[in-house]
Design an enzyme around this catalytic site. Structure first.
Site, PDB file in Angstrom:
ATOM      1  N   ASP A 159      -6.305  -0.120  -7.070  1.00  0.00           N
ATOM      2  CA  ASP A 159      -5.881  -1.191  -6.307  1.00  0.00           C
ATOM      3  C   ASP A 159      -6.566  -2.463  -6.567  1.00  0.00           C
ATOM      4  O   ASP A 159      -7.425  -2.860  -5.821  1.00  0.00           O
ATOM      5  CB  ASP A 159      -6.027  -0.463  -4.768  1.00  0.00           C
ATOM      6  CG  ASP A 159      -5.471  -1.832  -3.892  1.00  0.00           C
ATOM      7  OD1 ASP A 159      -4.854  -2.584  -4.049  1.00  0.00           O
ATOM      8  OD2 ASP A 159      -5.698  -1.309  -2.487  1.00  0.00           O
ATOM      9  N   SER A 160      -6.105  -2.855  -7.806  1.00  0.00           N
ATOM     10  CA  SER A 160      -7.132  -4.220  -8.283  1.00  0.00           C
ATOM     11  C   SER A 160      -6.469  -5.402  -7.758  1.00  0.00           C
ATOM     12  O   SER A 160      -5.614  -5.529  -7.209  1.00  0.00           O
ATOM     13  CB  SER A 160      -7.070  -4.038  -9.658  1.00  0.00           C
ATOM     14  OG  SER A 160      -5.814  -4.274 -10.247  1.00  0.00           O
ATOM     15  N   SER A 161      -7.213  -6.906  -8.027  1.00  0.00           N
ATOM     16  CA  SER A 161      -6.830  -7.829  -7.781  1.00  0.00           C
ATOM     17  C   SER A 161      -6.218  -8.161  -8.966  1.00  0.00           C
ATOM     18  O   SER A 161      -6.155  -7.407 -10.161  1.00  0.00           O
ATOM     19  CB  SER A 161      -7.804  -8.781  -7.147  1.00  0.00           C
ATOM     20  OG  SER A 161      -8.970  -8.340  -7.752  1.00  0.00           O
TER      21      SER A 161
ATOM     22  N   GLU B  61     -15.640   0.583  -4.787  1.00  0.00           N
ATOM     23  CA  GLU B  61     -15.151  -1.069  -4.987  1.00  0.00           C
ATOM     24  C   GLU B  61     -16.425  -1.847  -5.391  1.00  0.00           C
ATOM     25  O   GLU B  61     -17.574  -1.355  -5.072  1.00  0.00           O
ATOM     26  CB  GLU B  61     -15.065  -1.208  -3.429  1.00  0.00           C
ATOM     27  CG  GLU B  61     -14.922  -2.748  -2.996  1.00  0.00           C
ATOM     28  CD  GLU B  61     -13.845  -3.553  -3.711  1.00  0.00           C
ATOM     29  OE1 GLU B  61     -12.703  -3.334  -3.340  1.00  0.00           O
ATOM     30  OE2 GLU B  61     -14.131  -4.678  -4.106  1.00  0.00           O
TER      31      GLU B  61
ATOM     32  N   ASP C 280     -18.855  -0.603 -10.323  1.00  0.00           N
ATOM     33  CA  ASP C 280     -17.522  -1.388 -11.007  1.00  0.00           C
ATOM     34  C   ASP C 280     -16.887  -0.066 -11.548  1.00  0.00           C
ATOM     35  O   ASP C 280     -17.131   0.952 -12.238  1.00  0.00           O
ATOM     36  CB  ASP C 280     -18.302  -1.952 -12.151  1.00  0.00           C
ATOM     37  CG  ASP C 280     -17.222  -2.476 -13.115  1.00  0.00           C
ATOM     38  OD1 ASP C 280     -16.111  -2.367 -12.954  1.00  0.00           O
ATOM     39  OD2 ASP C 280     -17.598  -3.214 -14.003  1.00  0.00           O
ATOM     40  N   GLY C 281     -15.514  -0.209 -11.050  1.00  0.00           N
ATOM     41  CA  GLY C 281     -14.473   0.869 -11.359  1.00  0.00           C
ATOM     42  C   GLY C 281     -14.243   1.322 -12.987  1.00  0.00           C
ATOM     43  O   GLY C 281     -14.260   2.395 -13.228  1.00  0.00           O
TER      44      GLY C 281
ATOM     45  N   HIS D 291       0.785  -1.140   0.005  1.00  0.00           N
ATOM     46  CA  HIS D 291       0.102  -0.208  -0.102  1.00  0.00           C
ATOM     47  C   HIS D 291       0.835   1.280  -0.145  1.00  0.00           C
ATOM     48  O   HIS D 291       0.625   2.093  -0.553  1.00  0.00           O
ATOM     49  CB  HIS D 291      -0.733  -0.008   1.182  1.00  0.00           C
ATOM     50  CG  HIS D 291      -2.012  -1.197   1.117  1.00  0.00           C
ATOM     51  ND1 HIS D 291      -2.201  -2.006   1.962  1.00  0.00           N
ATOM     52  CD2 HIS D 291      -2.905  -1.283   0.131  1.00  0.00           C
ATOM     53  CE1 HIS D 291      -3.259  -2.960   1.633  1.00  0.00           C
ATOM     54  NE2 HIS D 291      -3.482  -2.511   0.493  1.00  0.00           N
TER      55      HIS D 291
HETATM   56  N1  SPD Z   1      -1.530 -10.989  -6.384  1.00  0.00           N
HETATM   57  C1  SPD Z   1      -2.235 -10.249  -5.585  1.00  0.00           C
HETATM   58  C2  SPD Z   1      -2.444  -9.049  -6.429  1.00  0.00           C
HETATM   59  C3  SPD Z   1      -3.259  -8.168  -5.480  1.00  0.00           C
HETATM   60  C4  SPD Z   1      -3.166  -6.658  -5.607  1.00  0.00           C
HETATM   61  N2  SPD Z   1      -4.146  -5.900  -4.856  1.00  0.00           N
HETATM   62  C5  SPD Z   1      -3.979  -6.100  -3.450  1.00  0.00           C
HETATM   63  C6  SPD Z   1      -5.180  -5.511  -2.811  1.00  0.00           C
HETATM   64  C7  SPD Z   1      -4.779  -4.784  -1.476  1.00  0.00           C
HETATM   65  N3  SPD Z   1      -5.417  -3.703  -1.118  1.00  0.00           N
END
Ligand code: SPD
Length: 287
Positions: A158-160, A107, A139-140, A63
């Site tokens: 700050d995506s997955s 989010e 949805d962003g 972060h």
């Molecule tokens: N492989 C994990 C990537 C995730 C990135 N985002 C994490 C979210 C934390 N706020």
């Protein structure tokens, strides 16, 4: 029933990244599987769809590096957009700055916010009660499409990892819309995956952002419990001058003191440690 200790692994290709601990909550939301584990050594850890997102011990590696290179290079009253970030860690770092007047956090999955509020207080540091924070469940991708031009001073993605629900956050169209709603002197920032364990998508993110924005640069660092441990964040701007990513915010000294990982030296190093194989591949034509 006794909540026994188990190993919980992120399976990434042919490797596993695991923590040992007790499951605090396991749930299926409308979007994904959510699991929060309590571990002895890493504290509480959030996993979405089988991938580690954040844990008490390591989240600052992630972060602080997404937020501070961007916000420390702006010096005025700031209006910030966070896309994703439902655990609150990114908002927490932004709200350290007095110059930040407003944060819109968009989010897609309300359940991530609800469970983070309940189970991950160390990650959010109670940012949820800060009056400057506005939460939107949306949805962003739509958010950046429908918003007005030039309204945000910083956009932090700050995506997955890319999945059915998040893959459009890595598209050229998304970056073009982010550029549209960014102030002329604003900064765009996104987590840009690992040059090791997500090499192909990492290269694509850098190339696509470079095509869309006038300036861009990638910082490397570590997130020890993510696949491979090496991670990256890419920053971009509409401006084409030499002031890009100069740390001019008057609050920097106070912010450095508050950080566990980030400081100006760490940042300088991070922008200068692109693995050579990545630099070489970025020079090739058809990656
Ligand atoms: N492989 C994990 C990537 C995730 C990135 N985002 C994490 C979210 C934390 N706020």
């Amino acid at each position: 029933m006794i909540n026994k200790e188990i190993w919980l692994d992120e399976n990434h290709e042919n490797s596993r990244y695991g923590l040992k601990g007790k499951i605090l909550i396991k749930k299926k939301s409308s979007f994904q599987d959510i699991c929060i584990l309590e571990s002895d050594d890493f504290g509480r850890a959030l996993m979405l769809d089988g991938c580690w997102m954040a844990c008490d011990k390591d989240e600052k590696y992630y972060h602080e590096c997404l937020v501070h290179p961007a916000i420390s290079s702006l010096n005025k009253k700031l209006n910030i957009l966070i896309i994703g970030g439902g655990d609150g860690g990114t908002a927490r770092e932004c709200l350290k700055y007095k110059s930040v007047k407003n944060v819109d956090l968009v989010e897609i999955d309300e359940e991530v916010i609800n469970l983070s509020k309940k189970y991950l207080p160390l990650i959010s540091n109670n940012c949820w009660n800060d009056k400057r924070l506005n939460i939107y469940i949306d949805d962003g991708v739509n958010w950046v499409k429908k918003n007005k031009n030039n309204i945000y001073d910083a956009i932090l993605v700050d995506s997955s990892d890319p999945s059915e629900y998040s893959m459009n956050l890595f598209s050229e169209e998304f970056y073009i819309n982010c550029k549209k709603i960014l102030e002329n002197d604003g900064i765009f920032a996104t987590q840009s995956e690992s040059p090791e364990s997500f090499k192909k998508i990492h290269l694509n993110i850098i190339k696509t952002i470079k095509n869309v924005f006038e300036r861009s640069s990638t910082m490397y660092g570590f997130v020890p419990f993510y696949p491979s441990g090496i991670w990256s964040w890419t920053f971009a701007s509409k401006r084409n001058d030499s002031e890009f990513l100069h740390n001019i915010n008057k609050e920097i000294i106070k912010i450095e003191e508050s950080c566990e990982i980030w400081n100006l030296n760490y940042q300088r190093g991070g922008f200068n440690m692109q693995p050579n194989k990545i630099s070489k591949q970025l020079k090739e034509k058809n990656v």
